[in-house]
Design a protein around this motif. Structure first.
Motif, short mmCIF file in Angstrom:
data_model
loop_
_atom_site.label_atom_id
_atom_site.label_comp_id
_atom_site.label_asym_id
_atom_site.label_seq_id
_atom_site.Cartn_x
_atom_site.Cartn_y
_atom_site.Cartn_z
N ILE A 147 0.86 -1.18 0.00
CA ILE A 147 0.00 0.00 0.00
C ILE A 147 0.90 1.24 0.00
N ALA A 148 0.68 2.15 -0.93
CA ALA A 148 1.49 3.36 -1.05
C ALA A 148 0.71 4.38 -1.89
N PRO A 149 1.12 5.66 -1.90
CA PRO A 149 2.20 6.27 -1.12
C PRO A 149 1.66 6.89 0.17
N PHE A 150 2.55 7.15 1.12
CA PHE A 150 2.18 7.82 2.36
C PHE A 150 2.16 9.34 2.14
N PRO A 151 1.47 10.07 3.02
CA PRO A 151 1.51 11.54 2.93
C PRO A 151 2.93 12.07 3.07
N LYS A 152 3.24 13.18 2.41
CA LYS A 152 4.58 13.76 2.42
C LYS A 152 5.03 14.09 3.85
N ALA A 153 4.10 14.61 4.65
CA ALA A 153 4.45 14.99 6.02
C ALA A 153 4.90 13.77 6.83
N PHE A 154 4.26 12.63 6.61
CA PHE A 154 4.64 11.41 7.31
C PHE A 154 6.01 10.90 6.85
N GLN A 155 6.28 11.01 5.57
CA GLN A 155 7.57 10.56 5.03
C GLN A 155 8.75 11.30 5.67
N LYS A 156 8.50 12.55 6.05
CA LYS A 156 9.59 13.36 6.62
C LYS A 156 10.11 12.83 7.94
N ILE A 157 9.30 11.98 8.63
CA ILE A 157 9.77 11.36 9.86
C ILE A 157 11.10 10.65 9.61
N SER A 158 11.21 10.00 8.47
CA SER A 158 12.39 9.20 8.17
C SER A 158 13.34 9.86 7.17
N THR A 159 12.81 10.75 6.32
CA THR A 159 13.65 11.31 5.25
C THR A 159 13.82 12.82 5.33
N GLY A 160 13.19 13.48 6.32
CA GLY A 160 13.28 14.94 6.43
C GLY A 160 14.54 15.40 7.14
N PHE A 161 14.86 16.71 7.00
CA PHE A 161 16.04 17.30 7.62
C PHE A 161 15.67 18.61 8.32
N LEU A 162 16.47 18.98 9.31
CA LEU A 162 16.29 20.28 9.96
C LEU A 162 16.48 21.39 8.94
N PRO A 163 15.62 22.40 8.93
CA PRO A 163 15.83 23.53 8.01
C PRO A 163 17.04 24.36 8.44
N ASP A 164 17.58 25.15 7.52
CA ASP A 164 18.74 25.99 7.82
C ASP A 164 18.35 27.46 7.72
N PHE A 165 19.14 28.31 8.37
CA PHE A 165 18.90 29.74 8.22
C PHE A 165 19.83 30.27 7.12
N GLY A 166 19.24 31.01 6.17
CA GLY A 166 20.03 31.52 5.05
C GLY A 166 20.28 30.43 4.02
N SER A 167 21.01 30.78 2.99
CA SER A 167 21.37 29.81 1.96
C SER A 167 22.89 29.67 1.94
N ASN A 168 23.37 28.52 2.45
CA ASN A 168 24.80 28.30 2.55
C ASN A 168 25.15 26.94 1.95
N SER A 169 26.41 26.82 1.51
CA SER A 169 26.86 25.53 1.00
C SER A 169 27.04 24.53 2.15
N VAL A 170 27.27 25.06 3.36
CA VAL A 170 27.36 24.23 4.57
C VAL A 170 26.16 24.55 5.45
N HIS A 171 25.53 23.53 6.00
CA HIS A 171 24.33 23.69 6.85
C HIS A 171 24.74 24.28 8.20
N MET A 172 24.56 25.61 8.35
CA MET A 172 25.09 26.33 9.52
C MET A 172 24.41 25.91 10.83
N LEU A 173 23.12 25.62 10.77
CA LEU A 173 22.43 25.21 11.99
C LEU A 173 23.04 23.93 12.57
N THR A 174 23.47 23.02 11.69
CA THR A 174 24.10 21.79 12.14
C THR A 174 25.42 22.08 12.84
N ILE A 175 26.19 23.03 12.32
CA ILE A 175 27.45 23.44 12.96
C ILE A 175 27.18 23.99 14.35
#
Length: 387
Positions: A147-175
């Motif tokens: 049975i597929a597909p799941f809602p996009k919001a549900f998929q983000k549990i496993s495949t989503g990422f924290l958003p970043d502030f600004g547009s950088n080549s390196v994810h500054m929030l992770t740093i």
């Protein structure tokens, strides 16, 4: 020098598996020509093994009490199937379906915990029956089809990422998160050292302690920098971190945790000491059911489908992770962090062997040997301490 030996001997399981994880990582990094630790592969490694690590947390608690749960893979598949029916077929909001799925998993755990704790049927038999029962129910509710597909919001549990502030080549929030974790780690280690000194326990000499802190901070920042070079911190890593912190606190700092260890060490003595052994065992299985459900949801979200073959061999990987991470086959010994390290050892080995082109036959054989060596090491240490 004697102090260092005593500290190492006391933590031989934990330090031994960390050293093993580092050596295995370096080995496959070399054999794969540097592919293993590339940002994309590290992120995939986390996402691919997340559902096993979730199961390992619950499994180590079951093993500490002296039991086993062979049904977790089938329960994960069953709950994943039900979540798909709720979200895809009936259009239920993903958050409502998620909560209901976790409750169903806990109910399954309560069912099995009742037979183990109160009827006193061996957990091996109860969960073997559960493995067959819930695998059959999965095929029935799915009618043999995905049975597929799941809602996009549900998929983000496993495949989503924290958003970043600004547009950088390196994810500054992770740093920033890496720097904050480094600070928390240093403060926690200093506080732990002062507590140990207060009660007269052996502690590392200051130069060794500083070196240990430096290594920990370096590992945290290198790890977060690697993640920052791809898309940053996956949502699933935040969930895993939260589970590790909560369950480590429960096992080390609460009455419930002490009772779990007491039952695994000597159930009769624990009962005579006033521990409600049946109740604690029952809740350990309820917890395992809920975590199996969470694992099933994570796997379904990553696959973006509920399939009849989901969860196959999950129970074997979770049990192996717990034993490799230092849990004792006779109960009473094990840690949540150790189970996570054991799961990472298995995950890195799986990923590394795939990268260098080893077939599934060799992979299974090598994993079996590693598990046998880990349990042999446990028996050797127990016999040596007994002598």
């Amino acid at each position: 020098m004697d102090v260092i030996k005593n500290v190492f001997r006391t933590n031989i399981r934990q330090y031994g598996m960390i050293v093993a994880l580092v050596l295995i990582t370096l080995l496959f990094q070399f054999l794969s020509d540097g592919i293993l630790l590339k940002p994309l592969n590290v992120t995939n490694l986390i996402q691919q093994n997340s559902y096993i690590l979730v199961l390992a947390i619950g499994m180590v608690m079951v093993i500490i009490t002296g039991h086993i749960d062979l049904s977790v893979g089938s329960v994960a598949a069953f709950v994943g199937a039900l979540s798909a029916i709720m979200m895809v077929d009936y259009g239920m909001p993903f958050y409502a379906a998620t909560v209901l799925s976790l409750l169903i998993g806990a109910a399954v755990g309560a069912w099995q915990g009742f037979w183990v704790a109160y009827v006193r049927i061996p957990s091996f038999i109860v969960t073997l029956a559960g493995m067959l029962l819930f695998r059959g129910l999965t095929m029935i509710v799915l009618n043999g089809q995905s049975i597929a597909p799941f809602p996009k919001a549900f998929q983000k549990i496993s495949t989503g990422f924290l958003p970043d502030f600004g547009s950088n080549s390196v994810h500054m929030l992770t740093i920033v998160v890496g720097a904050a974790l480094s600070l928390v780690t240093v403060v926690q280690e200093l506080r732990s050292r002062r507590t140990q000194q207060k009660y007269g326990f052996d502690v590392l000499p200051m130069p060794w302690f500083v070196l240990k802190l430096a290594v920990m901070v370096a590992v945290i920042n290198i790890f977060t920098f690697v993640l920052a070079r791809y898309k940053g911190i996956p949502f699933i890593l935040i969930l895993l971190f939260a589970l590790v912190v909560v369950y480590t606190f429960v096992m080390k700092r609460t009455v419930m945790g002490r009772h779990v260890y007491a039952i695994g060490g000597n159930e009769k003595a624990a009962k005579l000491s006033g521990v409600k052994t049946k109740k604690v065992t029952f809740w350990v299985f309820v917890n395992m059911g809920a975590l199996a459900a969470l694992s099933g949801l994570i796997y379904a979200a990553r696959l973006n489908a509920a399939t009849p073959k989901a969860g196959v061999n999950f129970e074997l990987d979770a049990i192996a992770a717990a034993f490799i991470g230092g849990a004792s086959a006779s109960g009473g010994i094990g840690t949540v962090v150790g189970a996570i390290i054991g799961g990472l050892v298995m995950g890195v080995m799986n990923n590394g062997m795939s990268l260098i082109g080893l077939g599934i036959d060799w992979q299974q054989g090598i994993k079996g040997l590693v598990l046998l060596l880990a349990v042999s090491f446990d028996i050797y240490n127990k016999n040596k301490s007994g002598a």
